[in-house]
Design an enzyme around this catalytic site. Structure first.
Site, mmCIF file in Angstrom:
data_model
loop_
_atom_site.group_PDB
_atom_site.id
_atom_site.type_symbol
_atom_site.label_atom_id
_atom_site.label_comp_id
_atom_site.label_asym_id
_atom_site.label_seq_id
_atom_site.Cartn_x
_atom_site.Cartn_y
_atom_site.Cartn_z
ATOM 1 N N ASN A 96 7.578 -10.295 -28.629
ATOM 2 C CA ASN A 96 8.306 -11.000 -27.565
ATOM 3 C C ASN A 96 8.505 -12.469 -27.937
ATOM 4 O OD1 ASN A 96 7.737 -8.569 -26.363
ATOM 5 N ND2 ASN A 96 6.141 -9.367 -25.032
ATOM 6 N N ASP A 97 7.419 -13.084 -28.394
ATOM 7 C CA ASP A 97 7.538 -14.493 -28.776
ATOM 8 C C ASP A 97 8.104 -14.649 -30.173
ATOM 9 O OD1 ASP A 97 6.810 -16.140 -26.582
ATOM 10 O OD2 ASP A 97 4.782 -15.324 -26.747
ATOM 11 N N GLU A 110 2.887 -14.375 -33.723
ATOM 12 C CA GLU A 110 4.016 -14.477 -32.792
ATOM 13 C C GLU A 110 4.808 -15.767 -32.975
ATOM 14 O OE1 GLU A 110 2.710 -14.274 -28.702
ATOM 15 O OE2 GLU A 110 0.992 -15.560 -29.053
ATOM 16 N N CYS A 144 1.932 -5.586 -30.404
ATOM 17 C CA CYS A 144 1.634 -5.500 -28.971
ATOM 18 C C CYS A 144 2.764 -6.073 -28.121
ATOM 19 C CB CYS A 144 0.312 -6.188 -28.644
ATOM 20 S SG CYS A 144 0.355 -7.958 -28.958
ATOM 21 N N HIS A 153 0.803 -1.215 0.000
ATOM 22 C CA HIS A 153 0.000 0.000 0.000
ATOM 23 C C HIS A 153 0.835 1.263 0.000
ATOM 24 C CE1 HIS A 153 -3.706 -2.387 1.090
ATOM 25 N NE2 HIS A 153 -3.811 -1.918 -0.127
HETATM 26 C C1 PEP Z 1 4.292 -11.288 -27.294
HETATM 27 O O1 PEP Z 1 4.618 -12.470 -27.323
HETATM 28 O O2 PEP Z 1 4.919 -10.377 -27.876
HETATM 29 C C2 PEP Z 1 3.112 -10.875 -26.527
HETATM 30 C C3 PEP Z 1 2.656 -9.651 -26.602
HETATM 31 O O3 PEP Z 1 2.525 -11.784 -25.710
HETATM 32 P P1 PEP Z 1 3.153 -12.249 -24.296
HETATM 33 O O4 PEP Z 1 4.267 -11.295 -23.955
HETATM 34 O O5 PEP Z 1 2.027 -12.214 -23.350
HETATM 35 O O6 PEP Z 1 3.626 -13.615 -24.605
HETATM 36 MG MG MG Z 2 3.298 -13.989 -26.693
#
Ligand code: PEP
Ligand code: MG
Length: 543
Positions: free
Chosen positions: A457-458, A434, A505, A193
């Site tokens: 990311n993936d 991805e 994303c 908090h």
């Molecule tokens: C990604 O893989 O880029 C993605 C946005 O999903 P996460 O990071 O949740 O795997």
């Molecule tokens: Mg992902």
């Protein structure tokens, strides 16, 4: 003057503060008597009841008074504390000890400590952080029983940086307005908090500095960097100067970005780019809107499933999805269906032990095979779509067959709901790109999907065969690798040919160096952690 002490922890609330130190140590109530005479049970129980009533009443009153200054959510913390004070279990625990002739002040501290330890042992970070709240409430009741007593914080007359092992909300609330410049605490996490309140008060805070704080308790002066999670006790003049420099740089940067928050981002040649937020829960919606989110490009629904021991019901999901939809009104909200597996496990679901979890039973692969999990989620999404502009996308798809199967399940759930007479709303259905396979098959997927969202990311980890969480592989973790760029080019080209929007994303969407490159590929939407939004909008406007 003592030598500087470096303190490093978690940056819990942004900003720089340099000022005199005020060390706050818990009042440490030592009950004067631990035993009560035989035959005094009723009288002592009544005293305990009166103390609880006084403390709970005070907490509720503080919450009411602070609603205007702190906001509803933070003020609600005091209601939660009031409920801890008059919790029937606390009462029965104390009652049991009174029967054994323990004094009520000693009993409430003892029972409070027992609860606090149980909470601290929980894996759930949020609940574990509540342990100190329980201790604080028990301490307040004991103080009431022994004649009350303040903590000293309420008497602060000069603005100070507060150093404390831990700070309870009731401590923080006692500080007179304007008398706190920053917080540094040994304990705590971003969900404590003190962190929540520091953020809502706009006061820099570094929490979780651990035992290093002990060497700083006598400090005269402290410099705090809440962005970086660093503080220096008794800084030398050069350190003070460097913090002051940092402060003016950051303030300039932030002030320069504010004007971009609520603008529509357009490149100089007039291309409109939508800048949206990535969310993990419905409660983040308001803050994201404040940063200027024009929608939600990725709602990671699995976080809703991970916060607890059992799976949320269709109804609970419906409520969470409806809340985000409503918060964003006509602006689009993309819900990503469950992405479990890889590094994310799900309590309540039997997952096999896998040798290569990132190459395993993950995302849509699992959802398609566990209708008991996927079905209620799809139903909840279709129902929530009556409240706003919801879209849905599937994670980890590798080809059009898989995408069609997922869409088929969505269609079946819609028919089911219609047969039941339950209202549903329209949802566009998109796909996350991805996996390299999805990128290479983008032309076919584009025939079936309403939009693409690239999960860098993936996509990076699967393209470069480099675990996204392995710190030794940092040089293989950038989306700017030519192979990844090529897969994204193919994706954007397929999207453009078919006339469907392509968003990003993954983390790359918010990286200043990647934004121009993504736009050059033809990306039309970027979705990121909300605090990065103003900077992204500024970069876009400069291109
Ligand atoms: C990604 O893989 O880029 C993605 C946005 O999903 P996460 O990071 O949740 O795997
Ligand atoms: Mg992902």
């Amino acid at each position: 003057m003592s030598s500087p002490v470096e303190l490093s922890g978690v940056g819990a609330s942004d900003g720089i503060a340099v000022g005199p130190a005020y060390t706050h140590l818990e009042a440490g109530i030592e009950p004067e008597r631990t035993r009560i005479p035989e035959g005094s049970f009723d009288e002592e129980l009544a005293r305990f009841g009166a103390a609880v009533e006084a403390v709970a009443g005070r907490l509720r009153e503080t919450g009411e008074n602070l609603k205007g200054t702190l906001g509803e959510e933070e003020a609600a913390i005091f209601e939660v504390h009031a409920e801890m004070a008059d919790d029937p279990e606390l009462l029965s625990g104390v009652e049991g000890r009174l029967r054994d002739l323990e004094s009520p002040e000693s009993a409430v501290l003892g029972v409070g400590e027992e609860y606090a330890r149980e909470l601290a042992a929980l894996e759930d970070e949020y609940l574990a952080a509540r342990a100190d709240d329980v201790r604080d409430v028990a301490r307040q009741i004991a103080a009431e029983l022994t004649g009350g007593g303040g903590t000293g914080l309420e008497a602060l007359a000069t603005p100070c940086v507060i150093l404390a092992r831990n700070l309870a909300p009731s401590d923080t609330a006692r500080i007179p307005k304007g008398m706190v410049l920053g917080f540094v605490t040994a304990g705590g996490s971003r969900t404590s908090h003190v962190s929540i309140m520091a953020r809502s008060m706009g006061i820099p805070a570094v929490v979780g500095v651990g035992d290093a704080l002990e060497a700083a308790l006598e400090a005269q002066m402290v410099a705090v960097d809440g962005d970086e999670g660093r503080a220096v006790a008794d800084p030398d003049p050069e350190t003070v100067a460097s913090f002051e420099n940092l402060r003016s740089r950051r303030e300039e940067e932030r002030a320069g970005l504010d004007e971009y928050r609520h603008t529509e981002a357009r490149t100089r040649d007039g291309r409109r780019i939508e800048v949206a937020a990535n969310l993990g829960s419905a409660s983040e919606a308001e803050e994201a809107l404040g940063w200027g989110a024009e929608g939600v490009g990725l709602f990671r629904t699995e976080f809703l499933f991970m916060e607890r021991d059992e799976l949320p019901s269709e109804e609970e999901q419906y409520e969470a999805y409806s809340a985000v939809a409503q918060a964003f009104g006509a602006r689009p909200v993309i819900l990503r269906t469950l992405d479990v597996g890889g590094d994310k496990s799900l309590p309540g679901v039997d997952q096999p032990l896998e040798e290569n979890p990132f190459l395993g039973w993950r995302g849509i692969r699992m959802s398609l095979e566990v209708p008991a999990l996927f079905g209620p989620q799809l139903r909840a999404i279709l129902r929530a779509a009556t409240h706003g502009n919801l879209k849905v996308m599937f994670p980890m798809v590798v080809d059009a067959g898989e995408f069609r199967a997922a869409k088929g399940m969505l269609g079946a759930r819609r028919e089911e709901l219609e047969a039941e007479g339950v209202p549903t709303g329209p949802v566009e259905v998109g796909v996350m790109i991805e996996t390299p396979a999805a990128a290479l098959g983008a032309a076919e997927l584009a025939q079936e999907a309403a939009f693409f969202s690239i999960g860098t990311n993936d996509l990076v980890q699967y393209t470069l065969a480099a675990d996204r969480g392995n710190e030794k592989l940092r040089r293989f973790q950038g989306a700017d690798h030519p192979a990844v760029m090529e897969l994204m080019r193919i994706t954007c080209e397929a999207g453009e040919e078919r006339g469907i929007p392509v968003g990003v994303c993954g983390e790359a969407a918010g990286e200043p160096a990647m934004i121009p490159r993504l736009l050059a590929l033809g990306v039309t939407e970027l979705s990121m952690g909300a605090p990065s939004i103003p900077r992204a909008k500024k970069i876009i406007s400069s291109l």
